[in-house]
Scaffold this motif. Structure first.
Motif, mmCIF file in Angstrom:
data_model
loop_
_atom_site.group_PDB
_atom_site.id
_atom_site.type_symbol
_atom_site.label_atom_id
_atom_site.label_comp_id
_atom_site.label_asym_id
_atom_site.label_seq_id
_atom_site.Cartn_x
_atom_site.Cartn_y
_atom_site.Cartn_z
ATOM 1 N N TYR A 262 0.831 -1.204 0.000
ATOM 2 C CA TYR A 262 0.000 0.000 0.000
ATOM 3 C C TYR A 262 0.868 1.258 0.000
ATOM 4 N N THR A 263 1.894 1.235 0.840
ATOM 5 C CA THR A 263 2.789 2.390 0.901
ATOM 6 C C THR A 263 3.478 2.615 -0.434
ATOM 7 N N GLY A 264 3.902 1.537 -1.071
ATOM 8 C CA GLY A 264 4.568 1.647 -2.361
ATOM 9 C C GLY A 264 3.651 2.199 -3.436
ATOM 10 N N LEU A 265 2.417 1.699 -3.487
ATOM 11 C CA LEU A 265 1.451 2.193 -4.478
ATOM 12 C C LEU A 265 1.156 3.676 -4.264
ATOM 13 N N SER A 266 0.967 4.055 -3.004
ATOM 14 C CA SER A 266 0.691 5.458 -2.702
ATOM 15 C C SER A 266 1.862 6.349 -3.105
ATOM 16 N N ALA A 267 3.082 5.886 -2.810
ATOM 17 C CA ALA A 267 4.276 6.672 -3.122
ATOM 18 C C ALA A 267 4.445 6.852 -4.625
ATOM 19 N N VAL A 268 4.241 5.780 -5.375
ATOM 20 C CA VAL A 268 4.382 5.859 -6.829
ATOM 21 C C VAL A 268 3.302 6.764 -7.421
ATOM 22 N N ALA A 269 2.063 6.587 -6.974
ATOM 23 C CA ALA A 269 0.965 7.413 -7.486
ATOM 24 C C ALA A 269 1.196 8.886 -7.173
ATOM 25 N N LEU A 270 1.631 9.170 -5.949
ATOM 26 C CA LEU A 270 1.892 10.555 -5.558
ATOM 27 C C LEU A 270 3.045 11.146 -6.357
ATOM 28 N N ALA A 271 4.074 10.339 -6.608
ATOM 29 C CA ALA A 271 5.221 10.812 -7.392
ATOM 30 C C ALA A 271 4.813 11.126 -8.829
ATOM 31 N N VAL A 272 3.998 10.261 -9.426
ATOM 32 C CA VAL A 272 3.539 10.504 -10.796
ATOM 33 C C VAL A 272 2.684 11.759 -10.856
ATOM 34 N N LEU A 273 1.782 11.910 -9.893
ATOM 35 C CA LEU A 273 0.895 13.076 -9.865
ATOM 36 C C LEU A 273 1.710 14.358 -9.683
ATOM 37 N N ALA A 274 2.622 14.339 -8.739
ATOM 38 C CA ALA A 274 3.465 15.521 -8.508
ATOM 39 C C ALA A 274 4.353 15.796 -9.713
ATOM 40 N N GLY A 275 4.849 14.741 -10.330
ATOM 41 C CA GLY A 275 5.722 14.916 -11.490
ATOM 42 C C GLY A 275 5.021 15.583 -12.661
ATOM 43 N N THR A 276 3.783 15.199 -12.922
ATOM 44 C CA THR A 276 3.045 15.817 -14.028
ATOM 45 C C THR A 276 2.766 17.292 -13.750
ATOM 46 N N VAL A 277 2.443 17.612 -12.498
ATOM 47 C CA VAL A 277 2.167 19.007 -12.142
ATOM 48 C C VAL A 277 3.446 19.851 -12.246
ATOM 49 N N ILE A 278 4.552 19.320 -11.750
ATOM 50 C CA ILE A 278 5.820 20.061 -11.816
ATOM 51 C C ILE A 278 6.246 20.268 -13.266
ATOM 52 N N PHE A 279 6.106 19.228 -14.072
ATOM 53 C CA PHE A 279 6.442 19.360 -15.499
ATOM 54 C C PHE A 279 5.582 20.435 -16.150
ATOM 55 N N ALA A 280 4.282 20.395 -15.886
ATOM 56 C CA ALA A 280 3.371 21.367 -16.491
ATOM 57 C C ALA A 280 3.704 22.784 -16.047
ATOM 58 N N LEU A 281 4.019 22.954 -14.768
ATOM 59 C CA LEU A 281 4.305 24.284 -14.241
ATOM 60 C C LEU A 281 5.563 24.878 -14.866
ATOM 61 N N PHE A 282 6.642 24.112 -14.870
ATOM 62 C CA PHE A 282 7.888 24.643 -15.421
ATOM 63 C C PHE A 282 7.805 24.827 -16.935
ATOM 64 N N SER A 283 7.086 23.928 -17.620
ATOM 65 C CA SER A 283 6.922 24.083 -19.062
ATOM 66 C C SER A 283 6.046 25.285 -19.384
ATOM 67 N N ALA A 284 5.028 25.519 -18.555
ATOM 68 C CA ALA A 284 4.124 26.651 -18.784
ATOM 69 C C ALA A 284 4.850 27.977 -18.607
ATOM 70 N N LEU A 285 5.782 28.030 -17.663
ATOM 71 C CA LEU A 285 6.530 29.268 -17.424
ATOM 72 C C LEU A 285 7.404 29.644 -18.608
ATOM 73 N N ARG A 286 7.769 28.639 -19.423
ATOM 74 C CA ARG A 286 8.618 28.900 -20.587
ATOM 75 C C ARG A 286 7.840 28.986 -21.884
#
Length: 299
Positions: A262-286
């Motif tokens: 459960y911890t592993g699934l939550s960590a991976v899901a959270l990492a993917v979700l955060a990763g997409t948001v961070i990518f979108a934010l930095f790409s949007a700024l440029r």
């Protein structure tokens, strides 16, 4: 991107602008209570902690403003009434919880006096209004989505569905807690209801994260097909995270003592979700705004 933010305000109807302003006030109130709590050295635990005023102010402030923006795309009759009712219910919830926190008494499941019982039942009724208005918005998102890019439409629809999971969880918390409190065990009421808090908290803000992600992706220079794939990735990640937290909540597994899977699934899901948001934010700024930008129809 700054111009697009300004357009959200300019194109908004009166009730939407009111929701943005009130949401900001509720959020600021939550921050103010956080400062007081930190400065006073008060406890962050328990049903009478000022923490409840903090979390309710921050959470409802964000949710109110986000729902007002995300649903501005919908073309549903009576949306002004729905949003107005949602706004009033949010203000009522935060005001009553904050009042009880400052009085030093529990806000929920408190039937010690006639006044406290009235506050508890009013909070329950306000929660019912929020559930019904949220359901109205969710149905409208599938029947009358308005002029949206597919990526934005997916984000709004799934965000509202997960918001309904949060609201339904809140309703279960209240039903369980009231039952235990009426049975003469208020402490068990807080314990029983509190077990579902992680699911309630995680699911509450998908309506902010997912539509916000889709909106940011419009400024990345990516084609709509690519943006849709990224939103789908975030939707799947959020669904996995919500499902795992939900299983833990309803089976009584503490989040920090969960099995490794459960911890592993939550960590991976959270990492993917955060990763997409961070990518979108930095790409949007440029980047710059996509030409297939769809304005809110603001019916």
């Amino acid at each position: 991107m700054v111009a697009a933010v300004g357009r959200i305000w300019r194109d908004g109807r009166r009730v939407e602008r009111a929701a943005y302003v009130v949401g900001a006030v509720l959020f600021a109130g939550g921050l103010a209570n956080a400062v007081v709590l930190l400065a006073s050295g008060g406890t962050w635990l328990g049903p009478v902690s000022l923490r409840k005023a903090v979390t309710f102010g921050l959470s409802f402030g964000l949710t109110l403003a986000t729902v007002a923006w995300a649903t501005s795309y919908l073309t549903v009759r009576g949306r002004t009434v729905l949003l107005g009712a949602f706004l009033l219910a949010c203000v009522t919830e935060v005001a009553l919880v904050t009042m009880q926190a400052w009085r030093g008494v529990p806000s929920h499941f408190n039937f010690e006096t006639g006044f406290d019982a009235a506050v508890s039942m009013t909070l329950a009724a306000g929660g019912g209004v929020i559930v019904l208005t949220g359901l109205g918005f969710t149905v409208a998102a599938f029947l009358s989505p308005g002029a949206m890019a597919p990526s934005q439409r997916l984000a709004v629809r799934f965000g509202l569905l997960v918001l309904m999971v949060a609201l339904a969880t809140g309703a279960v918390m209240i039903a369980r807690g009231v039952g235990e409190a009426r049975g003469g065990d208020p402490q068990l009421a807080y314990t029983t209801a509190g077990a579902l808090k992680p699911l309630h908290a995680v699911a509450m803000h998908a309506i902010l994260v997912l539509p916000g992600l889709a909106w940011l992706l419009r400024f990345t220079g990516l084609a709509e097909r690519q943006r849709l794939r990224l939103v789908w990735l975030a939707v799947v990640a959020d669904a996995v995270l919500t499902a795992v937290i939900g299983i833990e909540a309803f089976t009584g597994i503490p989040p920090f003592s969960a099995p490794a899977v459960y911890t592993g699934l939550s960590a991976v899901a959270l990492a993917v979700l955060a990763g997409t948001v961070i990518f979108a934010l930095f790409s949007a700024l440029r980047g710059k705004e996509s030409p297939d930008y769809f304005r809110a129809s603001n019916p």
